[in-house]
Design a protein around this motif. Structure first.
Motif, PDB file in Angstrom:
ATOM      1  N   GLU A  45      -8.198   3.021   6.245  1.00  0.00           N
ATOM      2  CA  GLU A  45      -7.854   2.215   7.419  1.00  0.00           C
ATOM      3  C   GLU A  45      -6.409   2.515   7.815  1.00  0.00           C
ATOM      4  O   GLU A  45      -5.526   2.650   6.960  1.00  0.00           O
ATOM      5  N   ARG A  46      -6.159   2.609   9.118  1.00  0.00           N
ATOM      6  CA  ARG A  46      -4.797   2.815   9.616  1.00  0.00           C
ATOM      7  C   ARG A  46      -4.435   1.662  10.547  1.00  0.00           C
ATOM      8  O   ARG A  46      -5.157   1.384  11.513  1.00  0.00           O
ATOM      9  N   PHE A  47      -3.327   1.010  10.228  1.00  0.00           N
ATOM     10  CA  PHE A  47      -2.829  -0.094  11.039  1.00  0.00           C
ATOM     11  C   PHE A  47      -1.546   0.379  11.713  1.00  0.00           C
ATOM     12  O   PHE A  47      -0.554   0.672  11.045  1.00  0.00           O
ATOM     13  N   SER A  48      -1.584   0.463  13.037  1.00  0.00           N
ATOM     14  CA  SER A  48      -0.469   1.023  13.784  1.00  0.00           C
ATOM     15  C   SER A  48       0.552  -0.050  14.146  1.00  0.00           C
ATOM     16  O   SER A  48       0.195  -1.207  14.421  1.00  0.00           O
ATOM     17  N   CYS A  96       6.335  -0.082  11.389  1.00  0.00           N
ATOM     18  CA  CYS A  96       5.808   1.070  10.672  1.00  0.00           C
ATOM     19  C   CYS A  96       4.289   1.124  10.818  1.00  0.00           C
ATOM     20  O   CYS A  96       3.648   0.138  11.195  1.00  0.00           O
ATOM     21  N   HIS A  97       3.719   2.283  10.508  1.00  0.00           N
ATOM     22  CA  HIS A  97       2.277   2.436  10.397  1.00  0.00           C
ATOM     23  C   HIS A  97       1.923   2.300   8.915  1.00  0.00           C
ATOM     24  O   HIS A  97       2.605   2.859   8.047  1.00  0.00           O
ATOM     25  N   VAL A  98       0.849   1.573   8.623  1.00  0.00           N
ATOM     26  CA  VAL A  98       0.394   1.381   7.247  1.00  0.00           C
ATOM     27  C   VAL A  98      -1.049   1.848   7.143  1.00  0.00           C
ATOM     28  O   VAL A  98      -1.915   1.397   7.905  1.00  0.00           O
ATOM     29  N   SER A  99      -1.304   2.771   6.217  1.00  0.00           N
ATOM     30  CA  SER A  99      -2.659   3.255   5.961  1.00  0.00           C
ATOM     31  C   SER A  99      -3.058   2.890   4.538  1.00  0.00           C
ATOM     32  O   SER A  99      -2.248   2.991   3.609  1.00  0.00           O
ATOM     33  N   ALA A 100      -4.335   2.474   4.376  1.00  0.00           N
ATOM     34  CA  ALA A 100      -4.851   2.138   3.049  1.00  0.00           C
ATOM     35  C   ALA A 100      -6.366   2.184   3.085  1.00  0.00           C
ATOM     36  O   ALA A 100      -6.992   1.665   4.013  1.00  0.00           O
ATOM     37  N   SER A 101      -6.954   2.853   2.094  1.00  0.00           N
ATOM     38  CA  SER A 101      -8.419   2.946   1.959  1.00  0.00           C
ATOM     39  C   SER A 101      -9.093   3.441   3.234  1.00  0.00           C
ATOM     40  O   SER A 101     -10.149   2.935   3.638  1.00  0.00           O
ATOM     41  N   PRO A 130      -7.259  -3.907  -5.209  1.00  0.00           N
ATOM     42  CA  PRO A 130      -7.090  -2.832  -6.198  1.00  0.00           C
ATOM     43  C   PRO A 130      -7.879  -1.583  -5.818  1.00  0.00           C
ATOM     44  O   PRO A 130      -8.987  -1.659  -5.284  1.00  0.00           O
ATOM     45  N   GLY A 131      -7.263  -0.433  -6.065  1.00  0.00           N
ATOM     46  CA  GLY A 131      -7.890   0.836  -5.745  1.00  0.00           C
ATOM     47  C   GLY A 131      -7.517   1.396  -4.397  1.00  0.00           C
ATOM     48  O   GLY A 131      -7.904   2.528  -4.068  1.00  0.00           O
ATOM     49  N   ALA A 132      -6.771   0.645  -3.598  1.00  0.00           N
ATOM     50  CA  ALA A 132      -6.372   1.104  -2.265  1.00  0.00           C
ATOM     51  C   ALA A 132      -5.110   1.958  -2.368  1.00  0.00           C
ATOM     52  O   ALA A 132      -4.053   1.471  -2.764  1.00  0.00           O
ATOM     53  N   ALA A 133      -5.216   3.234  -2.021  1.00  0.00           N
ATOM     54  CA  ALA A 133      -4.038   4.093  -1.917  1.00  0.00           C
ATOM     55  C   ALA A 133      -3.312   3.764  -0.617  1.00  0.00           C
ATOM     56  O   ALA A 133      -3.935   3.622   0.431  1.00  0.00           O
ATOM     57  N   ILE A 134      -1.991   3.621  -0.690  1.00  0.00           N
ATOM     58  CA  ILE A 134      -1.201   3.123   0.439  1.00  0.00           C
ATOM     59  C   ILE A 134      -0.244   4.202   0.918  1.00  0.00           C
ATOM     60  O   ILE A 134       0.377   4.906   0.114  1.00  0.00           O
ATOM     61  N   GLU A 135      -0.097   4.316   2.247  1.00  0.00           N
ATOM     62  CA  GLU A 135       0.936   5.161   2.840  1.00  0.00           C
ATOM     63  C   GLU A 135       1.614   4.396   3.961  1.00  0.00           C
ATOM     64  O   GLU A 135       0.937   3.775   4.786  1.00  0.00           O
ATOM     65  N   SER A 193       4.337   6.714  -0.280  1.00  0.00           N
ATOM     66  CA  SER A 193       2.945   6.459  -0.617  1.00  0.00           C
ATOM     67  C   SER A 193       2.854   5.914  -2.037  1.00  0.00           C
ATOM     68  O   SER A 193       3.695   6.209  -2.887  1.00  0.00           O
ATOM     69  N   LEU A 194       1.807   5.111  -2.267  1.00  0.00           N
ATOM     70  CA  LEU A 194       1.573   4.491  -3.558  1.00  0.00           C
ATOM     71  C   LEU A 194       0.088   4.591  -3.872  1.00  0.00           C
ATOM     72  O   LEU A 194      -0.757   4.311  -3.025  1.00  0.00           O
ATOM     73  N   ASP A 195      -0.230   4.990  -5.087  1.00  0.00           N
ATOM     74  CA  ASP A 195      -1.614   5.041  -5.542  1.00  0.00           C
ATOM     75  C   ASP A 195      -1.638   4.485  -6.957  1.00  0.00           C
ATOM     76  O   ASP A 195      -1.378   5.202  -7.920  1.00  0.00           O
ATOM     77  N   ARG A 196      -1.935   3.203  -7.080  1.00  0.00           N
ATOM     78  CA  ARG A 196      -1.794   2.489  -8.347  1.00  0.00           C
ATOM     79  C   ARG A 196      -3.048   1.681  -8.634  1.00  0.00           C
ATOM     80  O   ARG A 196      -3.176   0.544  -8.172  1.00  0.00           O
ATOM     81  N   PRO A 197      -3.972   2.213  -9.378  1.00  0.00           N
ATOM     82  CA  PRO A 197      -5.171   1.450  -9.736  1.00  0.00           C
ATOM     83  C   PRO A 197      -4.804   0.206 -10.548  1.00  0.00           C
ATOM     84  O   PRO A 197      -3.785   0.170 -11.242  1.00  0.00           O
ATOM     85  N   GLY A 198      -5.644  -0.801 -10.435  1.00  0.00           N
ATOM     86  CA  GLY A 198      -5.439  -2.009 -11.236  1.00  0.00           C
ATOM     87  C   GLY A 198      -4.414  -2.963 -10.690  1.00  0.00           C
ATOM     88  O   GLY A 198      -3.968  -3.863 -11.407  1.00  0.00           O
ATOM     89  N   LEU A 199      -4.032  -2.766  -9.414  1.00  0.00           N
ATOM     90  CA  LEU A 199      -3.061  -3.663  -8.795  1.00  0.00           C
ATOM     91  C   LEU A 199      -3.589  -4.171  -7.453  1.00  0.00           C
ATOM     92  O   LEU A 199      -4.019  -3.376  -6.610  1.00  0.00           O
ATOM     93  N   GLU A 200      -3.560  -5.473  -7.264  1.00  0.00           N
ATOM     94  CA  GLU A 200      -3.687  -6.062  -5.934  1.00  0.00           C
ATOM     95  C   GLU A 200      -2.312  -5.996  -5.295  1.00  0.00           C
ATOM     96  O   GLU A 200      -1.314  -6.362  -5.929  1.00  0.00           O
TER      97      GLU A 200
END
Length: 281
Positions: free
Chosen positions: A71-74, A64-69, A95-100, A47-54
């Motif tokens: 939203e879950r993309f299977s 893989c499954h990708v989740s952000a803000s 920017p502002g989207a926490a990613i898993e 997981s990544l949570d990095r403000p100020g980054l696109e």
């Protein structure tokens, strides 16, 4: 500028949430561009949570499954190798989207990033149908390009392409640069993530300008070359095919470049090195 600042070697023993290779604006000594690669076993996550980054999550191999803000993309991604004849899938994250990211199979995932407080639109999935395919060059300069996130796709800073170059050919050729802001050129910091097939090979990449920078680098499978400025052609040895993923970001999101004047006799007369582009191949 010594070689070590322009070549980031991969760490073959890294796995899980430990990046195999990583470049940050701080480590590169520039302003915008970041890049890292993760290799996950089935069921592993990071997981990544990095403000100020696109950011963009590019699934290079596996699923893989990708989740952000929220939203879950299977089941993002379907190819088994970057050398498969198909486009990747990716997820764009403003920017502002926490990613898993959670691996469904053995997975190799790249995360491209650019420093900015603004994005363009919400989190979204980028499918193969969204990615234009291009054949560029002729003969020993022939290569194949997939425009994952180009100027025609919404984003604030990031530009992403991947390139397949056959055995014995030249790529990023004729040599060109994009390190100043002018009517005909844009400042773009760039990383090259190199893969080789077979993997025991190496490529050659020269990074040079007319003011004294002149480095010849030999990236192995999984290494990253940094291009802070100057021209940057790639040579692929006979017996190996080359893949690289380019990440670019700069002051303005436009790909404008200048060809080395010593090579203009082999460049198209209009200066446009783009080839035949097809949508979503």
């Amino acid at each position: 500028m010594p070689n070590r600042t322009l070549l980031a070697r991969s760490r073959t023993n890294a796995e899980g949430n430990d990046p195999v290779v990583q470049v940050t604006p701080q480590s590169a000594g520039w302003t915008y561009t970041g890049f890292e690669v993760y290799r996950l076993k089935e069921g592993e996550c990071f997981s990544l949570d990095r403000p100020g980054l696109e950011q963009a999550v590019i699934v290079l191999e596996g699923t893989c499954h990708v989740s952000a803000s929220g939203e879950r993309f299977s089941s993002v991604g379907s190819r088994t190798s970057v050398f498969d004849n198909q486009s990747p899938e990716a997820v764009y994250c403003p920017p502002g989207a926490a990613i898993e990211v959670e691996a469904v199979t053995r997975t190799e995932v790249a995360v491209a990033s650019a420093v900015t407080e603004e994005g363009e639109g919400p989190v979204r999935r980028i499918t193969p149908a969204d990615i234009p395919y291009e054949e560029r060059g002729e003969g020993s300069t022939r290569r194949y390009i997939r425009h994952i996130l180009d100027e025609h796709h919404p984003a604030k800073k990031l530009l992403l392409v991947e390139v397949l170059t056959p055995s014995g050919n030249w790529s990023s050729y004729p040599p060109h640069k994009h390190d100043t802001e002018s009517e005909n050129e844009a400042y773009l910091e760039e990383t090259y993530y190199h893969r080789l097939n077979p993997s025991q090979g190496q490529a050659w990449q020269r990074v040079y300008d007319k003011q004294g920078l002149d480095e010849v680098l030999t990236p192995s499978d999984g290494d990253v070359v940094l291009v802070p400025k100057g021209y940057h052609p790639v040579g692929v040895p006979v017996g190996f095919d080359s893949y690289y993923l380019n990440v670019m970001a700069g002051h303005n999101r436009t790909w404008k470049f200048q060809i080395d004047s010593n090579f203009k006799h082999i460049a198209p007369k209009d200066g446009n090195i783009m080839g035949k582009v097809e949508q979503g191949k």
